[in-house]
Design a protein around this motif. Structure first.
Motif, PDB file in Angstrom:
ATOM      1  N   VAL A   1       3.030  -4.605   2.778  1.00  0.00           N
ATOM      2  CA  VAL A   1       2.170  -5.111   3.852  1.00  0.00           C
ATOM      3  C   VAL A   1       2.193  -6.643   3.913  1.00  0.00           C
ATOM      4  CG1 VAL A   1      -0.191  -5.139   4.719  1.00  0.00           C
ATOM      5  CG2 VAL A   1       0.736  -3.054   3.758  1.00  0.00           C
TER       6      VAL A   1
ATOM      7  N   PRO B   1       0.708  -9.963  15.696  1.00  0.00           N
ATOM      8  CA  PRO B   1       0.393  -8.710  16.373  1.00  0.00           C
ATOM      9  C   PRO B   1      -0.424  -7.778  15.472  1.00  0.00           C
ATOM     10  CG  PRO B   1       2.768  -9.154  16.410  1.00  0.00           C
ATOM     11  CD  PRO B   1       2.143 -10.160  15.491  1.00  0.00           C
ATOM     12  N   ASN B   2      -0.969  -6.743  16.070  1.00  0.00           N
ATOM     13  CA  ASN B   2      -1.701  -5.735  15.303  1.00  0.00           C
ATOM     14  C   ASN B   2      -0.834  -5.166  14.202  1.00  0.00           C
ATOM     15  OD1 ASN B   2      -4.364  -5.450  16.104  1.00  0.00           O
ATOM     16  ND2 ASN B   2      -3.744  -4.447  18.011  1.00  0.00           N
ATOM     17  N   GLY B   3      -1.413  -5.010  13.023  1.00  0.00           N
ATOM     18  CA  GLY B   3      -0.670  -4.429  11.913  1.00  0.00           C
ATOM     19  C   GLY B   3       0.220  -5.427  11.186  1.00  0.00           C
ATOM     20  N   ALA B   4       0.143  -6.707  11.555  1.00  0.00           N
ATOM     21  CA  ALA B   4       1.019  -7.721  10.948  1.00  0.00           C
ATOM     22  C   ALA B   4       0.654  -8.007   9.493  1.00  0.00           C
ATOM     23  CB  ALA B   4       0.967  -9.006  11.765  1.00  0.00           C
ATOM     24  N   GLY B   5      -0.590  -7.700   9.115  1.00  0.00           N
ATOM     25  CA  GLY B   5      -1.025  -7.985   7.746  1.00  0.00           C
ATOM     26  C   GLY B   5      -2.103  -9.051   7.665  1.00  0.00           C
ATOM     27  N   LYS B   6      -2.678  -9.429   8.785  1.00  0.00           N
ATOM     28  CA  LYS B   6      -3.658 -10.522   8.817  1.00  0.00           C
ATOM     29  C   LYS B   6      -4.895 -10.183   7.987  1.00  0.00           C
ATOM     30  CE  LYS B   6      -4.105 -10.374  13.313  1.00  0.00           C
ATOM     31  NZ  LYS B   6      -3.228  -9.229  13.617  1.00  0.00           N
ATOM     32  N   THR B   7      -5.450  -8.996   8.227  1.00  0.00           N
ATOM     33  CA  THR B   7      -6.656  -8.614   7.482  1.00  0.00           C
ATOM     34  C   THR B   7      -6.334  -8.455   5.997  1.00  0.00           C
ATOM     35  OG1 THR B   7      -7.711  -7.614   9.406  1.00  0.00           O
ATOM     36  CG2 THR B   7      -8.451  -6.834   7.261  1.00  0.00           C
ATOM     37  N   THR B   8      -5.159  -7.964   5.704  1.00  0.00           N
ATOM     38  CA  THR B   8      -4.767  -7.819   4.297  1.00  0.00           C
ATOM     39  C   THR B   8      -4.695  -9.188   3.619  1.00  0.00           C
ATOM     40  OG1 THR B   8      -3.526  -5.834   4.875  1.00  0.00           O
ATOM     41  CG2 THR B   8      -3.037  -6.843   2.748  1.00  0.00           C
TER      42      THR B   8
ATOM     43  N   PHE C   1       0.872  -1.178   0.000  1.00  0.00           N
ATOM     44  CA  PHE C   1       0.000   0.000   0.000  1.00  0.00           C
ATOM     45  C   PHE C   1       0.898   1.213   0.000  1.00  0.00           C
ATOM     46  CE2 PHE C   1      -2.995  -2.895   2.441  1.00  0.00           C
ATOM     47  CZ  PHE C   1      -3.868  -3.081   1.381  1.00  0.00           C
TER      48      PHE C   1
ATOM     49  N   LEU D   1       4.461   1.007   1.430  1.00  0.00           N
ATOM     50  CA  LEU D   1       4.562   0.045   2.533  1.00  0.00           C
ATOM     51  C   LEU D   1       4.282  -1.377   2.056  1.00  0.00           C
ATOM     52  CD1 LEU D   1       4.870  -0.113   5.695  1.00  0.00           C
ATOM     53  CD2 LEU D   1       2.347  -0.026   5.764  1.00  0.00           C
TER      54      LEU D   1
END
Ligand SMILES: Nc1ncnc2c1ncn2[C@@H]1O[C@H](COP(=O)(O)OP(=O)(O)O)[C@@H](O)[C@H]1O
Ligand SMILES: [Mg+2]
Length: 260
Positions: free
Chosen positions: A22, A41-48, A17, A20
């Motif tokens: 991701v 952890p948060n921001g690791a890219g799981k949702t992506t 993105f 970055l």
């Protein structure tokens, strides 16, 4: 159907993105039956990663095979392909009943609206009855049949989360994708959800993305751990938890790995 390989095979997915990166060459396999947990952890890219498999995000490179065939996911075509998902949050119709919300997940089976009403064929009616019966079965599985006719907005969050799951399940997916299904649930509700998901695994493969380790530990057959967009570990829950790289990734998080 390719029985030998994994149901879903994502290879070397890269997503950026802006500047970055991701996801960086992320590979995951979802077995034909069983539960794969993707944690980090948060921001690791799981949702992506989740959104890439669902077709909301187009990867720059990499490939996805579903049932051994290339998957070019489009969000609106997922159900027909045999993939259903719930999103982070709820995404329900708050003013419709529980039953109506679950039936909405079967939109590929029911043609409601003007045309169906005009035709009002016995055939269409029969099909709607079948879908209704099926929706009630799903509600029974989820332990919320008693709430079938209540309006969603009036129900506690934990019940509404189950409705969202029901809406995904009515399409009888071969792969169920869940983004943080335990978020916002109480400890008791989380344990109950794990029980429900364990009960599903004979019928449907599950890929779930989750921040909290405890929830996935007893539920998942395999774990993939993401950190800063890269897979830093994968394997059985026990082996993964013991991995020093995983413990480092979770350092400073409120979710303790050692006491999970
Ligand atoms: N649409 C977007 N545009 C720009 N950056 C994004 C977008 N979506 C996510 N990101 C960034 O990508 C990284 C991974 O986000 P995400 O996949 O949501 O992580 P997770 O679900 O593991 O918490 C984060 O740094 C986030 O800020
Ligand atoms: Mg997320």
């Amino acid at each position: 159907m390719d029985e030998s390989g994994p149901l879903l095979r994502a290879r070397e997915l890269c997503v950026a993105f802006g500047g970055l990166q991701v996801l960086n060459r992320v590979s995951v396999d979802v077995p034909q039956a069983g539960v794969l947990g993707v944690i980090g952890p948060n921001g690791a890219g799981k949702t992506t990663l989740f959104n890439t498999v669902c077709g909301f995000v187009r990867p720059e490179s990499g490939s996805i095979l579903f049932d051994g065939k290339p998957l070019r996911p489009r969000p609106h075509r997922l159900t027909r392909l045999g993939i259903a998902r719930t999103l982070q949050g709820l995404g329900l119709f708050p003013h419709l009943s529980v039953l109506e919300n679950v039936i909405a997940g079967a939109s590929h089976l029911v043609r409601t609206g003007a045309v169906a009403a005009m035709l009002a064929s016995p055939w269409a009616e029969r099909r709607e009855h079948r879908v209704r019966d099926r929706a009630m079965e799903v509600l029974e599985t989820l332990g919320i049949a008693a709430d079938a006719h209540r309006v969603c907005a009036s129900l506690p969050y934990g019940i509404r989360k189950r409705v969202a799951l029901g809406r995904a399940l009515i399409s009888e997916p071969r792969l169920l994708m869940l983004d943080e299904p335990a978020a916002g649930l109480s400890a008791t509700e989380t344990t109950e959800l794990a029980g429900i998901l364990r009960g599903l695994r004979e019928r449907t493969a599950v890929m779930l993305v989750e921040h909290h380790m405890e929830f996935v530990m007893n539920l998942c057959d395999e774990l993939v751990v993401l950190d800063f967009g890269e897979v830093i570990a994968h394997g059985t829950p026990g082996a993964t938890r013991a991995d020093p790289a995983v413990q480092r990734a979770y350092l400073g998080e409120t979710v303790g790995v050692a006491d999970a």
